[in-house]
Scaffold this motif. Structure first.
Motif, mmCIF file in Angstrom:
data_model
loop_
_atom_site.group_PDB
_atom_site.id
_atom_site.type_symbol
_atom_site.label_atom_id
_atom_site.label_comp_id
_atom_site.label_asym_id
_atom_site.label_seq_id
_atom_site.Cartn_x
_atom_site.Cartn_y
_atom_site.Cartn_z
ATOM 1 N N GLU A 192 46.268 40.788 41.615
ATOM 2 C CA GLU A 192 46.103 39.413 42.072
ATOM 3 C C GLU A 192 47.072 38.491 41.350
ATOM 4 O O GLU A 192 47.617 37.559 41.940
ATOM 5 C CB GLU A 192 44.664 38.949 41.824
ATOM 6 C CG GLU A 192 43.712 39.437 42.893
ATOM 7 C CD GLU A 192 42.266 39.274 42.493
ATOM 8 O OE1 GLU A 192 42.016 38.718 41.401
ATOM 9 O OE2 GLU A 192 41.393 39.706 43.241
ATOM 10 N N ALA A 207 49.581 36.326 43.263
ATOM 11 C CA ALA A 207 49.517 34.868 43.167
ATOM 12 C C ALA A 207 50.866 34.289 42.770
ATOM 13 O O ALA A 207 51.274 33.243 43.257
ATOM 14 C CB ALA A 207 48.451 34.465 42.160
ATOM 15 N N ALA A 228 42.593 33.797 42.435
ATOM 16 C CA ALA A 228 42.116 34.242 43.740
ATOM 17 C C ALA A 228 40.812 33.541 44.053
ATOM 18 O O ALA A 228 40.141 33.016 43.170
ATOM 19 C CB ALA A 228 41.894 35.748 43.743
ATOM 20 N N SER A 269 44.066 36.290 47.151
ATOM 21 C CA SER A 269 45.031 35.483 46.399
ATOM 22 C C SER A 269 45.877 34.606 47.312
ATOM 23 O O SER A 269 46.459 33.645 46.840
ATOM 24 C CB SER A 269 45.918 36.381 45.536
ATOM 25 O OG SER A 269 46.682 37.228 46.353
#
Lengths: 362, 176
Positions: free
Chosen positions: A49, A53, A124, B20
């Motif tokens: 993640e 991201a 997230a 995400s």
């Protein structure tokens, strides 16, 4: 035939496994059995993640920019105006420097009760109406984050940490219907419970505030701060929560219900802070932002109108006992013999106390 | 083997991107790509494989970090749905995936309600279910098209190359 039986057997076994998992997790929670599983999974997923991201940040930024464009236009105009106004104010502010120093010393007291905060970035997000409303942040046990810690932004309360892995933590948001927190009305001692509404909160992410004493007036526009939990876990006291928007009055009900708009913008969470150390003293209302100008003027006008007869009565008392008013102001809206006028009391008294203080200083 | 590995990779990518990127961009209007991916894979691969994919994918969805619900909810739901979709989805994958993408959010909320989740009420369901279903419906064709394109490519390659993989597929088709 053999194959369908095999398929059914497999499905049956897997469904049974899922049910066992649900039972174990529901009964024991993530203790010794499922804790390591959770830790391992969040270890793997949070890395991915994090990467995702970072990689997708330009995309999010771009869309956010597009979405904010009409707003930005207005903001620029407003800022220009404000800038001009501020420039003139700066000149007069320099004269106030010495007075500000005095004020600082006084406010230093409030500064004693500061929160120690670990900043974190939201990685997230998951929200399923009814199930959960949670975000993943990039600070974890290595940064001192533990379960049941308060999470806030510069604007107000966000939620609490429900699970902390090594480098990441899961935060349940205040809008989650399963989350509730003790809360207090600004300027008084009336306490209540704030709980999330989830999907029912609408686009503004409204939250529900249940005031435990139904006799106390609950004005729209009143502001709510967190009351604080025992030993500040999971909620530290004094964090701004929201502004009451509308009140639901049910005659004969034991509690009063209001819907409040949170100070935090839950639809665009980005940088948050985890309170790793609670304040030594309850900061009361000192963390709340200053009252907006329009609301303040309206409030003052209302107070002047309603408080005129009050003042006449108070004046005679104040002459006899100059400190009585201040004492009362400090005690806030302690329910007393003047119950019927309590609606104006919690707002007016701090103002009265302020006046008394400035009189004393001059 | 390669097929299973690529399915796992696709689901992993879907999981990570869902939380995400998609959820953060679209907020409440985000389609559930994880659900769609798992349903599509199940429709393309038959009932047994669908159940296994559903269980594993659902378990991963339960473990995916910002999660505060009971472990196993999605594993249960997606295992059952994977089996059913695999059973009926062989002939018309697009239609089956679309139908179950509409049903799934309600079932998920139902399981949550059975476990005593306080947020699942009729008012919430009546506004959230249609919205979730609509978002899923909008995204479903893209996911099915993408995955079935990949799958068909690889299946053709598998048939011409080795016999083992091709035989498994025809066996799965014959069963339904």
């Amino acid at each position: 035939m053999r194959d369908t039986r095999r398929a059914r057997l497999a499905v049956g076994l897997l469904l049974a496994a899922a049910l066992v998992l649900i039972t174990v997790d529901h009964r024991v929670g993530s203790g010794p059995v499922l804790g390591p599983v959770h830790d391992m999974a969040s270890g793997i997923f949070s890395k991915a993640e994090q990467v995702s991201a970072t990689v997708t940040k330009p995309v999010r930024d771009f869309v956010g920019m597009l979405r904010a464009a009409p707003e930005a236009e207005r903001t620029i105009a407003a800022l220009r105006k404000e800038n001009a106004k501020l420039r003139t104010e700066v000149a007069s502010l320099q004269l106030d420097g010495t007075r500000a120093a005095k004020l600082d010393r006084m406010l230093g007291l409030a500064g004693l009760g500061r929160y120690r905060v670990v900043p974190a970035q939201v990685l997230a997000r998951r929200d399923f109406p009814g199930f959960e409303d949670a975000v993943e942040i990039d600070a974890g046990a290595n940064d001192g984050v533990r379960p049941d810690m308060t999470v806030l932004t510069g604007d107000g309360l966000v939620g609490r940490v429900v699970r902390a892995a090594a480098d990441s933590a899961t935060v349940a948001l205040l809008t989650d219907p399963a989350i509730s927190a003790g809360a207090r009305l600004e300027g008084g001692n009336q306490i209540g419970v704030v709980s999330g509404l989830g999907e029912a909160g609408g686009g503004e992410n409204l939250i529900k505030f249940r005031l435990l004493d139904s006799t106390v007036p609950l004005p729209p526009g009143g502001r709510i701060v967190s009351f604080g939990s025992q030993r500040s876990k999971p909620y530290v006291p004094g964090v701004p929560i929201g502004v009451i928007q509308r009140v639901e009055s049910l005659p004969g009900d034991l509690t009063k219900i209001a819907y409040a708009k949170p100070f935090t913008d839950f639809s665009s969470l980005d940088v948050v802070g985890v309170v790793v150390q609670a304040p030594k003293r309850d900061p009361r209302d000192s963390v709340l932002p200053p009252v907006p100008q329009q609301a303040k003027q309206a409030r003052e006008r209302a107070d002047k109108r309603a408080g005129r007869d009050d003042e006449a009565a108070d004046e005679s008392r104040a002459q006899a006992e100059p400190w009585a008013q201040m004492e009362e102001g400090r005690a806030g809206a302690a329910p007393g013999n003047r119950r019927p006028r309590a609606r104006e009391a919690p707002r007016r008294r701090p103002a009265a106390a302020g006046a008394a203080r400035s009189d004393g200083r001059n | 083997m390669l097929r299973n590995l690529s399915a796992a990779l696709i689901i992993f990518a879907a999981l990570v991107l869902q939380v995400s990127l998609v959820n953060r961009l679209l907020g409440a209007y985000a389609p559930d790509f994880v659900l769609l991916t798992i349903l599509t894979l199940a429709a393309l691969r038959g009932p047994t494989a669908g159940a296994v994919i559903g269980f594993c994918g659902g378990l991963a969805y339960d473990l995916l970090p910002p999660a505060s619900h009971t472990l196993g909810q999605y594993a249960l739901l997606l295992c059952a749905l994977g089996f059913v979709v695999g059973r009926f989805g062989e002939n018309a994958p697009m239609l089956t995936v679309a139908v179950f993408a509409v049903i799934a959010p309600g079932l998920a909320a139902g399981i949550g309600a059975l476990l005593g989740n306080p947020g699942v009420t009729w008012t919430v369901l009546s506004s959230a279910w249609p919205r979730a279903a609509l978002c899923d419906l909008v995204a479903a064709p893209a996911v099915v098209w993408l995955l079935s394109g990949r799958y068909r490519l690889r299946r053709r390659g598998g048939r011409s190359g080795s016999t083992g993989m091709g035989r498994t597929t025809s066996w799965g088709r014959g069963m339904a």
